[in-house]
Design a protein around this motif. Structure first.
Motif, PDB file in Angstrom:
ATOM      1  N   ALA A  33       0.824  -1.208   0.000  1.00  0.00           N
ATOM      2  CA  ALA A  33       0.000   0.000   0.000  1.00  0.00           C
ATOM      3  C   ALA A  33       0.861   1.262   0.000  1.00  0.00           C
ATOM      4  CB  ALA A  33      -0.926  -0.018   1.223  1.00  0.00           C
ATOM      5  N   TRP A  34       1.995   1.214   0.703  1.00  0.00           N
ATOM      6  CA  TRP A  34       2.884   2.375   0.752  1.00  0.00           C
ATOM      7  C   TRP A  34       3.451   2.684  -0.636  1.00  0.00           C
ATOM      8  CZ3 TRP A  34       8.395   2.883   0.348  1.00  0.00           C
ATOM      9  CH2 TRP A  34       8.881   4.130   0.751  1.00  0.00           C
ATOM     10  N   SER A  54      -1.764   1.997   3.846  1.00  0.00           N
ATOM     11  CA  SER A  54      -0.747   2.985   3.462  1.00  0.00           C
ATOM     12  C   SER A  54      -0.634   4.069   4.534  1.00  0.00           C
ATOM     13  CB  SER A  54      -1.083   3.609   2.109  1.00  0.00           C
ATOM     14  OG  SER A  54      -2.297   4.341   2.160  1.00  0.00           O
ATOM     15  N   LYS A  55      -1.770   4.444   5.116  1.00  0.00           N
ATOM     16  CA  LYS A  55      -1.729   5.446   6.183  1.00  0.00           C
ATOM     17  C   LYS A  55      -0.942   4.922   7.384  1.00  0.00           C
ATOM     18  CE  LYS A  55      -4.515   8.227   9.324  1.00  0.00           C
ATOM     19  NZ  LYS A  55      -5.865   8.547   9.847  1.00  0.00           N
ATOM     20  N   TYR A 113       0.954   5.722  -7.374  1.00  0.00           N
ATOM     21  CA  TYR A 113      -0.360   5.968  -7.972  1.00  0.00           C
ATOM     22  C   TYR A 113      -1.237   6.901  -7.148  1.00  0.00           C
ATOM     23  CZ  TYR A 113       1.193   1.721 -10.356  1.00  0.00           C
ATOM     24  OH  TYR A 113       1.935   0.796 -11.046  1.00  0.00           O
ATOM     25  N   ARG A 114      -0.703   7.414  -6.045  1.00  0.00           N
ATOM     26  CA  ARG A 114      -1.465   8.306  -5.162  1.00  0.00           C
ATOM     27  C   ARG A 114      -2.722   7.628  -4.640  1.00  0.00           C
ATOM     28  NH1 ARG A 114       1.804  11.818  -3.431  1.00  0.00           N
ATOM     29  NH2 ARG A 114       0.082  13.250  -2.956  1.00  0.00           N
ATOM     30  N   GLU A 115      -2.638   6.319  -4.436  1.00  0.00           N
ATOM     31  CA  GLU A 115      -3.750   5.564  -3.864  1.00  0.00           C
ATOM     32  C   GLU A 115      -3.511   5.404  -2.366  1.00  0.00           C
ATOM     33  OE1 GLU A 115      -4.125   1.835  -5.814  1.00  0.00           O
ATOM     34  OE2 GLU A 115      -4.454   2.701  -7.805  1.00  0.00           O
ATOM     35  N   PHE A 116      -4.495   5.810  -1.573  1.00  0.00           N
ATOM     36  CA  PHE A 116      -4.336   5.761  -0.124  1.00  0.00           C
ATOM     37  C   PHE A 116      -5.457   4.928   0.503  1.00  0.00           C
ATOM     38  CE2 PHE A 116      -2.214   9.623  -1.478  1.00  0.00           C
ATOM     39  CZ  PHE A 116      -1.022   9.577  -0.770  1.00  0.00           C
ATOM     40  N   ASN A 117      -5.055   4.068   1.424  1.00  0.00           N
ATOM     41  CA  ASN A 117      -6.020   3.311   2.209  1.00  0.00           C
ATOM     42  C   ASN A 117      -5.494   3.209   3.637  1.00  0.00           C
ATOM     43  OD1 ASN A 117      -4.024   1.310   2.192  1.00  0.00           O
ATOM     44  ND2 ASN A 117      -5.000   0.144   0.551  1.00  0.00           N
ATOM     45  N   ARG A 154       2.109   1.882  -3.496  1.00  0.00           N
ATOM     46  CA  ARG A 154       1.010   2.348  -4.344  1.00  0.00           C
ATOM     47  C   ARG A 154       0.641   3.796  -4.007  1.00  0.00           C
ATOM     48  NH1 ARG A 154      -1.224  -1.453  -7.483  1.00  0.00           N
ATOM     49  NH2 ARG A 154      -3.012  -0.087  -7.895  1.00  0.00           N
ATOM     50  N   SER A 155       0.824   4.178  -2.747  1.00  0.00           N
ATOM     51  CA  SER A 155       0.536   5.567  -2.387  1.00  0.00           C
ATOM     52  C   SER A 155       1.536   6.521  -3.030  1.00  0.00           C
ATOM     53  CB  SER A 155       0.544   5.728  -0.867  1.00  0.00           C
ATOM     54  OG  SER A 155       1.871   5.681  -0.349  1.00  0.00           O
TER      55      SER A 155
END
Length: 265
Positions: free
Chosen positions: A69-70, A83-84, A76-80, A72-73
Motif C-alpha cells: 500500500a505504501w 498505506s496510512k 499511484y497516489r492511492e491511499f487506504n 502504491r501511495s
C-alpha cells in the motif's frame, strides 16, 4: 561469555524488548548483579536482530500489506488504511531518530547509571499507571490522526532515558490518546521495527570501526534465543494486555526502581 550468560541475556532481551519494563535497563543491570563481564557490541547487535526477526514474523501479513500500500501511495497516489499506517510508522520514527542523533552519546554516558534507571522506571511507571487507569479508548491504530502519530513519536524519543522503556512510553501516549489497549500495543510493536533497524545499523557501524573480534557461535545462539522468546512474548503480551491491562507491569517497574534506589543511593 559462558553459556549461561549467553542464554540469560538473550532471554532477557527477548522477553523485555516488547513489554513496558525497559529492556535496556535489564541488559544493563543483569550483568551488574551477576558480576558478568560486558557482553560486547557484537552480541548486543545479535540480540536486536533476534527481536527484529520476531516482530517481522509475527506481523508479516500486516507488514506485507503496508509495504504494498505504501508503494502504491507513492506511485499511484492511492491511499487506504494500510498505506496510512505505513506512513504513520515512518512519521512516528522521525522524532526518536533525530533525538538519537543529537543525544545518543549523552544518553549512553551521563545518563547510563542505576539511579537514572531507577527514576526512569518509577516516574514513567506512574505515567503508564495513569494512562492505563483512565483509558477507556476503543480506537484502532488505523484511526489515528497525524497529530496523534507525532505525539506518540515524540513520546518515543523519551526512551533514550534509561528505564523509560520504548514500548512503555509509546503505550502510555497511545492510551492517553484514546486507543484501545491492544491497538496501542500493536502500533508500539510496529514502531519498534525502524527503531531496532536504526539502532542495529549504528551499533554495526561502531562494531566495524572498533574492529572487535566476534564469537559467531555466541552470536548465532543469542540471536536464536532472543528471536524465539520475543516471538512468544509478543503473542502472549497482546493476550495479557487485552484481558488484564498494564497495571502488573507498573507494579514491577516501581518495585524494581525502589530496589535500585535502595541498592545504589
Amino acid at each position: 561469555m559462558d553459556l549461561l550468560q549467553i542464554i540469560v541475556l538473550a532471554l532477557v532481551q527477548g522477553i523485555t524488548e516488547f513489554i513496558p519494563v525497559s529492556s535496556s535497563a535489564h541488559l544493563l543491570l543483569v550483568p551488574v548483579f551477576a558480576n558478568w563481564p560486558d557482553q560486547g557490541l557484537a552480541y548486543d547487535v545479535a540480540l536486536h536482530v533476534g527481536s527484529l526477526v520476531a516482530v517481522l514474523i509475527y506481523f508479516r501479513k500486516e507488514i506485507g500489506r503496508m509495504i504494498i500500500a505504501w508503494y502504491r501511495s507513492i506511485l499511484y497516489r492511492e491511499f487506504n488504511e494500510d498505506s496510512k499506517l505505513a506512513w504513520a510508522v515512518i512519521l512516528g520514527t522521525i522524532p526518536v531518530g533525530l533525538a538519537g542523533l543529537l543525544f545518543k552519546d549523552w544518553a549512553h554516558t551521563a545518563m547510563r547509571s542505576p539511579l537514572v534507571t531507577a527514576f526512569g522506571l518509577i516516574v514513567f511507571g506512574f505515567a503508564l499507571a495513569w494512562a492505563g487507569w483512565r483509558s477507556r479508548g476503543e480506537r484502532t491504530e488505523y484511526q489515528m490522526s497525524w497529530k496523534d502519530i507525532l505525539y506518540i513519536g515524540g513520546a518515543q524519543a523519551l526512551a533514550l532515558i534509561p528505564g523509560t522503556s520504548r514500548s512503555g512510553i509509546t503505550l502510555t501516549a497511545a492510551l492517553l490518546l484514546g486507543l484501545s489497549r491492544e491497538a496501542a500495543a500493536r502500533f508500539s510493536f510496529l514502531l519498534s521495527i525502524p527503531v531496532i533497524v536504526l539502532a542495529g545499523m549504528v551499533e554495526t557501524r561502531e562494531l566495524v570501526l572498533a574492529g572487535e573480534s566476534v564469537d559467531w557461535s555466541a552470536v548465532a545462539l543469542g540471536t536464536l534465543i532472543s528471536g524465539v522468546s520475543a516471538l512468544f512474548c509478543i503473542h502472549y503480551f497482546l493476550v495479557f494486555i487485552r484481558k488484564i491491562g498494564v497495571q502488573p507491569f507498573v507494579v514491577y517497574r516501581i518495585a524494581l526502581g525502589i530496589l535500585l534506589l535502595v541498592l545504589f543511593w
